[in-house]
Design a protein around this motif. Structure first.
Motif, PDB file in Angstrom:
ATOM      1  N   PRO A 275     -31.961 -45.118  20.767  1.00 17.10           N
ATOM      2  CA  PRO A 275     -32.397 -43.997  22.024  1.00 17.10           C
ATOM      3  C   PRO A 275     -31.801 -42.744  21.730  1.00 17.10           C
ATOM      4  CG  PRO A 275     -31.688 -46.161  23.148  1.00 17.10           C
ATOM      5  CD  PRO A 275     -31.164 -46.204  21.707  1.00 17.10           C
ATOM      6  N   ALA A 276     -30.597 -42.575  21.644  1.00 20.29           N
ATOM      7  CA  ALA A 276     -30.126 -41.319  21.320  1.00 20.29           C
ATOM      8  C   ALA A 276     -30.740 -40.600  20.208  1.00 20.29           C
ATOM      9  CB  ALA A 276     -28.689 -41.188  21.116  1.00 20.29           C
ATOM     10  N   ALA A 277     -30.816 -41.302  18.989  1.00 22.50           N
ATOM     11  CA  ALA A 277     -31.225 -40.836  17.706  1.00 22.50           C
ATOM     12  C   ALA A 277     -32.779 -40.370  17.758  1.00 22.50           C
ATOM     13  CB  ALA A 277     -30.872 -41.749  16.653  1.00 22.50           C
ATOM     14  N   ILE A 278     -33.550 -41.268  18.676  1.00 22.03           N
ATOM     15  CA  ILE A 278     -35.132 -41.134  18.760  1.00 22.03           C
ATOM     16  C   ILE A 278     -35.220 -39.671  19.304  1.00 22.03           C
ATOM     17  CG2 ILE A 278     -37.087 -41.731  20.191  1.00 22.03           C
ATOM     18  CD1 ILE A 278     -36.024 -44.624  19.365  1.00 22.03           C
ATOM     19  N   LEU A 279     -34.357 -39.504  20.749  1.00 17.42           N
ATOM     20  CA  LEU A 279     -34.344 -38.350  21.543  1.00 17.42           C
ATOM     21  C   LEU A 279     -33.818 -37.083  20.627  1.00 17.42           C
ATOM     22  CD1 LEU A 279     -33.257 -39.988  24.645  1.00 17.42           C
ATOM     23  CD2 LEU A 279     -35.321 -38.880  24.328  1.00 17.42           C
ATOM     24  N   GLU A 280     -33.103 -37.136  20.040  1.00 15.89           N
ATOM     25  CA  GLU A 280     -32.646 -36.049  19.085  1.00 15.89           C
ATOM     26  C   GLU A 280     -33.613 -35.650  17.993  1.00 15.89           C
ATOM     27  OE1 GLU A 280     -30.230 -34.060  18.883  1.00 15.89           O
ATOM     28  OE2 GLU A 280     -28.994 -34.864  20.666  1.00 15.89           O
ATOM     29  N   TRP A 281     -34.227 -36.696  17.410  1.00 18.96           N
ATOM     30  CA  TRP A 281     -35.423 -36.375  16.220  1.00 18.96           C
ATOM     31  C   TRP A 281     -36.409 -35.843  16.932  1.00 18.96           C
ATOM     32  CZ3 TRP A 281     -39.906 -36.356  14.159  1.00 18.96           C
ATOM     33  CH2 TRP A 281     -39.859 -36.348  12.887  1.00 18.96           C
ATOM     34  N   ALA A 282     -36.822 -36.328  18.231  1.00 18.88           N
ATOM     35  CA  ALA A 282     -37.837 -35.629  18.767  1.00 18.88           C
ATOM     36  C   ALA A 282     -37.735 -34.231  19.412  1.00 18.88           C
ATOM     37  CB  ALA A 282     -38.409 -36.432  20.359  1.00 18.88           C
ATOM     38  N   ALA A 283     -36.347 -33.914  19.545  1.00 19.22           N
ATOM     39  CA  ALA A 283     -36.115 -32.630  20.044  1.00 19.22           C
ATOM     40  C   ALA A 283     -36.218 -31.529  18.599  1.00 19.22           C
ATOM     41  CB  ALA A 283     -34.577 -32.279  20.176  1.00 19.22           C
ATOM     42  N   ARG A 284     -35.894 -31.874  17.589  1.00 19.45           N
ATOM     43  CA  ARG A 284     -35.762 -31.411  16.238  1.00 19.45           C
ATOM     44  C   ARG A 284     -37.432 -31.137  15.790  1.00 19.45           C
ATOM     45  NH1 ARG A 284     -31.523 -31.883  17.900  1.00 19.45           N
ATOM     46  NH2 ARG A 284     -32.280 -30.228  19.098  1.00 19.45           N
ATOM     47  N   HIS A 285     -38.285 -32.143  16.116  1.00 20.50           N
ATOM     48  CA  HIS A 285     -39.486 -32.277  15.880  1.00 20.50           C
ATOM     49  C   HIS A 285     -40.424 -31.070  16.531  1.00 20.50           C
ATOM     50  CE1 HIS A 285     -43.488 -33.471  14.560  1.00 20.50           C
ATOM     51  NE2 HIS A 285     -43.734 -33.813  15.719  1.00 20.50           N
ATOM     52  N   ILE A 286     -39.911 -30.894  17.848  1.00 17.68           N
ATOM     53  CA  ILE A 286     -40.523 -29.922  18.686  1.00 17.68           C
ATOM     54  C   ILE A 286     -40.153 -28.602  18.220  1.00 17.68           C
ATOM     55  CG2 ILE A 286     -40.562 -29.090  21.067  1.00 17.68           C
ATOM     56  CD1 ILE A 286     -40.421 -31.925  22.231  1.00 17.68           C
ATOM     57  N   GLU A 287     -38.647 -28.547  17.857  1.00 28.40           N
ATOM     58  CA  GLU A 287     -38.360 -27.303  17.454  1.00 28.40           C
ATOM     59  C   GLU A 287     -38.990 -26.889  16.172  1.00 28.40           C
ATOM     60  OE1 GLU A 287     -34.164 -27.766  16.896  1.00 28.40           O
ATOM     61  OE2 GLU A 287     -33.641 -27.420  18.994  1.00 28.40           O
ATOM     62  N   HIS A 288     -39.505 -27.889  15.468  1.00 29.75           N
ATOM     63  CA  HIS A 288     -40.077 -27.710  14.015  1.00 29.75           C
ATOM     64  C   HIS A 288     -41.510 -27.231  14.094  1.00 29.75           C
ATOM     65  CE1 HIS A 288     -40.825 -27.809   9.642  1.00 29.75           C
ATOM     66  NE2 HIS A 288     -41.739 -28.725   9.944  1.00 29.75           N
ATOM     67  N   VAL A 289     -42.189 -27.680  15.071  1.00 34.48           N
ATOM     68  CA  VAL A 289     -43.524 -27.432  15.304  1.00 34.48           C
ATOM     69  C   VAL A 289     -44.162 -26.756  16.721  1.00 34.48           C
ATOM     70  CG1 VAL A 289     -44.106 -29.201  13.426  1.00 34.48           C
ATOM     71  CG2 VAL A 289     -44.349 -29.900  16.084  1.00 34.48           C
ATOM     72  N   GLY A 290     -43.117 -27.005  17.544  1.00 41.64           N
ATOM     73  CA  GLY A 290     -43.410 -26.469  18.850  1.00 41.64           C
ATOM     74  C   GLY A 290     -44.284 -27.470  19.741  1.00 41.64           C
ATOM     75  N   ILE A 291     -44.672 -27.071  20.911  1.00 52.38           N
ATOM     76  CA  ILE A 291     -45.504 -28.274  21.782  1.00 52.38           C
ATOM     77  C   ILE A 291     -47.042 -27.636  21.728  1.00 52.38           C
ATOM     78  CG2 ILE A 291     -43.649 -29.189  22.843  1.00 52.38           C
ATOM     79  CD1 ILE A 291     -44.469 -27.673  25.415  1.00 52.38           C
ATOM     80  N   HIS A 292     -47.961 -28.562  21.798  1.00 50.46           N
ATOM     81  CA  HIS A 292     -49.262 -27.928  21.965  1.00 50.46           C
ATOM     82  C   HIS A 292     -50.043 -28.861  22.761  1.00 50.46           C
ATOM     83  CE1 HIS A 292     -48.124 -25.136  18.722  1.00 50.46           C
ATOM     84  NE2 HIS A 292     -47.344 -26.141  18.177  1.00 50.46           N
ATOM     85  N   LEU A 293     -50.364 -28.334  23.826  1.00 46.36           N
ATOM     86  CA  LEU A 293     -51.459 -29.051  24.638  1.00 46.36           C
ATOM     87  C   LEU A 293     -52.726 -28.306  24.577  1.00 46.36           C
ATOM     88  CD1 LEU A 293     -48.925 -29.335  27.631  1.00 46.36           C
ATOM     89  CD2 LEU A 293     -49.568 -30.972  26.034  1.00 46.36           C
TER      90      LEU A 293
END
Length: 142
Positions: free
Chosen positions: A16-34
């Protein structure tokens, strides 16, 4: 070898911790888009969603698995569900659950989506939420 937090990585987080960290890095890399341009821009494809719940899915392999590589999908999916729960509870500010696993998963996803859709939500907000939840996940007993 360190985990590469990029959409092209074939390394899939399984805690769970690694998934949450990876998700944060992904958002930092590509941003959020709705909205209508959700899948526009570099690193954003139909299989690599860019909102907090989608970033968790990307962290757990959606659109990233490699042919010829073996993954422990039971472990990854279990950790994904735990990551969803921890993030939802972090965002809501209190524990939450349901009597059935499917209902709990739906509730967690709804809380994350509702938080993500609040007006003015930024990539920085989303990227900060996941590490906070990751810190909680490292100390949680699942």
């Amino acid at each position: 070898m360190p985990t590469r937090h990029i959409p092209e990585s074939v390394v899939i987080a399984d805690t769970p911790a690694a998934i949450l960290e990876w998700a944060a890095r992904h958002i930092e890399h590509v941003g959020i888009h709705l909205g209508p341009r959700l899948f526009a821009g570099p690193g954003r494809t139909a299989t690599l969603p860019c909102w907090p719940r989608g970033a968790l899915e990307v962290a757990t392999g959606q659109g990233r698995g490699a042919a010829g590589r073996t993954y422990d999908w039971d472990r990854i999916n279990h950790a994904r569900d735990q990551a969803f729960a921890v993030l939802a509870e972090t965002l809501a500010g209190h524990p939450m659950g349901a009597d059935e696993a499917a209902a709990a998963r739906a509730l967690h996803r709804e809380v994350i989506d509702r938080w993500s859709a609040e007006p003015g939500r930024t990539a920085a907000d989303a990227a900060c939420a996941s590490p906070s939840a990751a810190a909680r996940a490292e100390h949680a007993l699942f």
